[in-house]
Design an enzyme around this catalytic site. Sequence first.
Site, PDB file in Angstrom:
ATOM      1  CB  CYS A 210      23.854  65.130  22.845  1.00  0.00           C
ATOM      2  SG  CYS A 210      24.740  63.902  21.876  1.00  0.00           S
TER       3      CYS A 210
ATOM      4  CG  ASN B 105      26.478  63.077  16.707  1.00  0.00           C
ATOM      5  OD1 ASN B 105      26.951  63.112  15.584  1.00  0.00           O
ATOM      6  ND2 ASN B 105      25.235  62.723  16.920  1.00  0.00           N
TER       7      ASN B 105
ATOM      8  CB  CYS C 188      25.390  58.723  24.485  1.00  0.00           C
ATOM      9  SG  CYS C 188      26.981  57.979  24.894  1.00  0.00           S
ATOM     10  NE  ARG C 189      23.385  63.319  26.327  1.00  0.00           N
ATOM     11  CZ  ARG C 189      23.768  64.470  26.826  1.00  0.00           C
ATOM     12  NH1 ARG C 189      22.971  65.115  27.655  1.00  0.00           N
ATOM     13  NH2 ARG C 189      24.941  64.979  26.508  1.00  0.00           N
ATOM     14  CB  SER C 190      22.179  63.754  19.456  1.00  0.00           C
ATOM     15  OG  SER C 190      23.514  63.495  19.155  1.00  0.00           O
TER      16      SER C 190
ATOM     17  CG  ASP D 298      26.296  62.464  29.096  1.00  0.00           C
ATOM     18  OD1 ASP D 298      26.225  61.342  28.558  1.00  0.00           O
ATOM     19  OD2 ASP D 298      27.244  63.243  28.943  1.00  0.00           O
TER      20      ASP D 298
END
Length: 158
Positions: free
Chosen positions: A11, A14, A16-18, A126
């Site tokens: 993301c 690195n 939050c999402r990934s 996001d």
Amino acid sequence: MITTPSVLFVCLGNICRSPLAEAAFRKAAAEAGLEVHTDSAGTAAYHVGNAPDPRSIATAARYGVDIRSYEGRQITSVDYTRFTHIFALDGSNLDDIRQSAPSNTTAKIALLLNVIEGREGQAVADPYYGDEAGFEETWADVSAATEALVAKLVSEQN
Ligand code: 4NP
């Protein structure tokens, strides 16, 4: 010969999402008895060395995965040969990953939600600037995608 799939989730930051995608993938692979290597990275260097966002840590914990030890890092050129698959969380991450790809790239690069039938081309939104509910939505997206991915990887080994 069975090669162990090695999957990198990418993301922007690195944090939050990934990390949530990595956590959901570890969980889905363990539940399926599939051996995998996995990691996550950001296209940007803002959060190198940092732990995931506290809201991501809390969300993963609610689903039984402890991500407190994950550490932010930026994608590097060796990732393009070390991993068999690189999944981008959104289209802008995908563009950045492709733009930085070295000429000897062997990893398959794709948008994560492309693994879910009917969600091709969609982004994992996001959640960074939003509220806690956004992180639940992120978990729902990344767990659906990584469960589909594990099913696909298992069927490729059979
Ligand atoms: P991520 O979220 O890409 O899912 O880790 C973000 C984290 C940090 C920032 C942006 C997005 N930031 O601008 O610092």
